[in-house]
Write a protein that holds these residues in place. Structure first.
Motif, PDB file in Angstrom:
ATOM      1  N   ASP A  95       0.925  -1.125  -0.122  1.00 16.25           N
ATOM      2  CA  ASP A  95      -0.011   0.070  -0.021  1.00 16.25           C
ATOM      3  C   ASP A  95       1.069   1.397   0.172  1.00 16.25           C
ATOM      4  O   ASP A  95       2.088   1.248   0.194  1.00 16.25           O
ATOM      5  CB  ASP A  95      -0.957  -0.043   1.147  1.00 16.25           C
ATOM      6  N   ALA A  96       0.369   2.487  -0.463  1.00 15.22           N
ATOM      7  CA  ALA A  96       1.018   3.590  -0.848  1.00 15.22           C
ATOM      8  C   ALA A  96       1.793   4.219   0.677  1.00 15.22           C
ATOM      9  O   ALA A  96       2.653   4.591   0.640  1.00 15.22           O
ATOM     10  CB  ALA A  96       0.232   4.544  -1.112  1.00 15.22           C
ATOM     11  N   PRO A  97       1.093   4.238   1.866  1.00 18.12           N
ATOM     12  CA  PRO A  97       1.928   4.625   2.827  1.00 18.12           C
ATOM     13  C   PRO A  97       2.936   3.751   3.272  1.00 18.12           C
ATOM     14  O   PRO A  97       4.268   4.402   3.634  1.00 18.12           O
ATOM     15  CB  PRO A  97       0.669   4.488   3.976  1.00 18.12           C
ATOM     16  N   THR A  98       2.898   2.327   3.342  1.00 16.34           N
ATOM     17  CA  THR A  98       4.179   1.767   3.746  1.00 16.34           C
ATOM     18  C   THR A  98       5.020   1.854   2.488  1.00 16.34           C
ATOM     19  O   THR A  98       6.409   1.848   2.968  1.00 16.34           O
ATOM     20  CB  THR A  98       3.517   0.178   3.582  1.00 16.34           C
ATOM     21  N   TYR A  99       4.701   2.034   1.269  1.00 20.59           N
ATOM     22  CA  TYR A  99       5.680   2.158   0.413  1.00 20.59           C
ATOM     23  C   TYR A  99       6.319   3.490   0.478  1.00 20.59           C
ATOM     24  O   TYR A  99       7.661   3.455   0.442  1.00 20.59           O
ATOM     25  CB  TYR A  99       4.997   2.436  -0.859  1.00 20.59           C
ATOM     26  N   VAL A 100       5.793   4.735   0.869  1.00 28.72           N
ATOM     27  CA  VAL A 100       6.590   5.817   1.111  1.00 28.72           C
ATOM     28  C   VAL A 100       7.274   5.858   2.247  1.00 28.72           C
ATOM     29  O   VAL A 100       8.522   6.333   2.260  1.00 28.72           O
ATOM     30  CB  VAL A 100       5.533   7.083   1.347  1.00 28.72           C
ATOM     31  N   ALA A 101       7.025   5.168   3.369  1.00 30.83           N
ATOM     32  CA  ALA A 101       7.643   4.983   4.640  1.00 30.83           C
ATOM     33  C   ALA A 101       8.972   4.131   4.311  1.00 30.83           C
ATOM     34  O   ALA A 101      10.099   4.649   4.805  1.00 30.83           O
ATOM     35  CB  ALA A 101       7.110   4.396   5.821  1.00 30.83           C
ATOM     36  N   SER A 102       8.751   3.355   3.457  1.00 36.47           N
ATOM     37  CA  SER A 102      10.030   2.189   3.178  1.00 36.47           C
ATOM     38  C   SER A 102      11.005   3.173   2.408  1.00 36.47           C
ATOM     39  O   SER A 102      12.440   3.021   2.329  1.00 36.47           O
ATOM     40  CB  SER A 102       9.684   1.138   2.353  1.00 36.47           C
TER      41      SER A 102
END
Length: 642
Positions: A84-91
């Motif tokens: 998902d986008a939030p996890t992607y950005v955080a990584s």
């Protein structure tokens, strides 16, 4: 509504502010509180993910919007489907730090709370498509809201109009840059990281991207092929088989490009007052593409109903009726999971931001020439904006000049030019991009803002790769060729064979044929014969005939009577002149811009709040109800007189 609101420093969110970000019951809501930090947040379920996401040690991340991948034209990596986008950005931030921000591709606002550093970071995408407004009502409090109208719900905030910028809005239906029509209220910078120290609420801003026009010497076919191929890649990456997509069709080329590229069936919506020529072409396009066509018909009370519902979405950009599809929200939501438009393709590939030269032919009108006017000084740029104005504004009592207001807000700073608080690398960049960078300064921004309340929404033309391509295209191809039409012809010859509703010329033909054919068609329809319309306020164009609507419908005088007390409370408005401007319009003048801007302003929640602050005594003893009398100077309709 979909978005977020927050209070930093002393105080906390009121119940009204906490509820403000929720538009529909099925949205996913989040809340977060910490010392000197209170946040409420609402997003569509399809985009929610698990939030907040851990982002390194002692940091929590929230994402409003979506991030599709990283990189740009020629070097792009899409986000994996199972992340998902939030996890992607955080990584990505964990792995690369903030240097990765210039590569993020999407429409988003990122919020990061760093408990260890005791700071909050607010990160906008390249165009600040998710606008956030902030103000300091006291020395030890800062409030922010994704819709400027939401600030009215903050008990400690006493709104006051910034009159020069309000004048700018009334004239141009927008305030450029990050300035707003409210004193002490600004928007976040586009393409930037705004860091707020929670101990003293000091702000620092670091820009990571600006648009820059840098054309390359390549053949026309390169730009056509790259646009078509990139759009195909984009939709292949982004669309999902388990979602139904909704498009918004006109009779022109911008929306047809989306229809030609979307890789699965869609529901195609068209908004019109009747089955006009524009609607007929839109239906033909949808049918040819194998998509379902739905006519969303504007009924007699459409404007009156829009005035009741859409000004609360206004950020002093656009008019109440430019949330074109809000009155059909329930139907759209029931038919589509995701919404897509071709918005901004004309700005990117038609050079519309640079004024076209014109040939004046007296009583026959004017003919646009396939050449762009030169903008070599700040005054040249201002001239292109003042040409749109209808000065003076009789009902606005302060003595302002639009030219002076704009000149006060635009200046050189070293090699950069600054307009309304936003930096551009050159005068050319200012002329080309100030109409939508940042997006909050666009006259169209209320349209996508209204759509993103309904469903997850995407504007493919602001994808990194498409915009990178735009920055390379020579202006000669925008002025004397048609990249969009040529791309449609490559993607779908069947759709390109359908005539443009305005020009009457199929999109498959070359620019000279389109240009001459369009001129001949316009002359024939204006001076010889055109298809009849059912009523004077209905025509064959995609949007309402606003000048005539004001003459045949009562929504304007009805609103002025309803807001009579408010008009009297606002010292910068002259209610007698409001009546005079409206009467002059009824008698043949075209005061549509001044009237539509005023109508939108009067129905905003913030205007009522300003009225409270300006004249509490007058509000506590309102004038008697029963319609305007002779002394009020407000319009009286035939029904009132009887």
């Amino acid at each position: 509504m979909v978005g977020l609101t927050g209070v930093l420093g002393t105080g906390s969110l009121s119940d009204e502010m906490r509820a403000a970000p929720t538009w529909r019951a099925e949205e996913v809501t989040f809340a977060a509180s910490a010392p000197r930090f209170d946040l409420a947040f609402s997003v569509h379920k399809l985009l929610a993910g698990d939030q907040p996401v851990a982002c390194g040690d002692e940091r929590r991340l929230w994402l409003w919007g979506d991030v599709y991948g990283r990189g740009g034209l020629g070097d792009y990596t899409p986000r994996e489907d199972d992340v998902d986008a939030p996890t992607y950005v955080a990584s990505l931030l964990d792995a690369h730090g903030e240097s990765i921000l210039s590569e993020l591709n999407g429409e988003f606002l990122i919020v990061i709370h760093d408990e260890c550093a005791d700071e909050l970071k607010l990160i906008t995408d390249r165009f600040a498509t998710r606008t956030l407004h902030y103000t300091r009502p006291t020395d030890d409090s800062l409030i922010f809201s994704s819709c400027i109208q939401g600030l009215a719900a903050a008990p400690e905030f006493e709104p006051e109009f910034d009159l020069p910028h309000l004048y700018e809005y009334l004239e141009l239906r927008r305030v450029f840059g990050v300035e707003t029509a409210l004193t002490g209220v600004s928007e976040l910078q586009p393409g930037a990281v705004t860091t707020i120290d929670l101990t003293d609420l000091s702000l620092s801003v670091e820009s990571y991207w600006r648009p820059h026009y840098d054309p390359v010497d390549k053949p026309f076919s390169y730009f056509v092929d790259t646009l078509a191929d990139t759009l195909e890649d984009l939709f292949a990456e982004w669309t999902r088989d388990d979602c139904t997509y909704g498009t918004f069709l006109s009779g022109g080329g911008d929306s047809r490009l989306i229809q030609a590229t979307l890789n699965q069936p869609a529901v195609s919506f068209h908004n019109a007052g009747w089955m006009s020529r524009e609607a007929q072409v839109a239906k033909r396009v949808a049918t040819t593409a194998g998509d379902e066509f739905q006519l969303l018909e504007r009924y007699d009370d459409h404007e009156a109903r829009s005035l009741e519902t859409t000004p609360q979405l206004s950020d002093f950009s656009g008019w109440f009726d430019q949330a074109y599809f809000s009155e059909f929200e329930e139907q759209i939501v029931s038919e589509a999971d995701v919404l897509v438009t071709g918005l901004f393709s004309d700005q990117l590939f038609d050079g519309i931001a640079l004024k076209t030269k014109e040939l004046r032919l007296g009583s026959l009108g004017t003919v646009p020439l396939p050449a762009r006017a030169s903008v070599s000084t700040i005054d040249d740029y201002i001239n292109t904006k003042v040409d749109e104005a209808n000065e003076p504004i009789p009902y606005f009592t302060p003595d302002y000049s639009l030219r002076e207001v704009l000149r006060e807000n635009i200046h050189w700073d070293g090699d950069d030019i600054v307009s309304h608080g936003v930096r551009y690398n050159s005068l050319t960049d200012l002329a080309m991009y100030s109409d939508y960078y940042p997006l909050g300064g666009s006259t169209e921004s209320i349209f996508p803002r209204s759509l993103m309340q309904m469903r997850p929404y995407r504007t493919p033309m602001l994808d990194n790769r498409i915009f990178d391509l735009h920055q390379q295209i020579p202006m000669k191809y925008c002025a004397r060729r048609n990249v969009v039409n040529a791309a449609i012809a490559k993607l779908s010859p069947e759709l390109a064979a359908i005539p443009h509703a305005r020009t009457g010329v199929p999109l498959k033909y070359s620019f000279p044929v389109e240009y001459v054919g369009g001129m001949v068609t316009a002359f024939y329809r204006k001076h010889i014969h055109d298809q009849p319309t059912p009523a004077s306020h209905l025509d064959h164009n995609p949007w309402p005939n606003r000048p005539e609507l004001l003459r045949v419908k009562s929504f304007a005088p009805d609103t002025f009577r309803e807001k009579e007390a408010l008009l009297a409370q606002l010292p910068f408005l002259d209610e007698t002149q409001v009546a005079a401007v409206y009467d002059a319009h009824l008698n043949g003048e075209n005061n549509m811009t001044l009237l539509y801007s005023l109508l939108t302003l009067l129905k905003m929640p913030l205007t009522e709040a300003v009225g409270d602050a300006e004249n509490t005594d007058a509000l506590s003893s309102p004038p008697p109800v029963g319609g305007p009398g002779p002394a009020s100077g407000l319009p009286v309709t035939e029904d009132d007189a009887s």
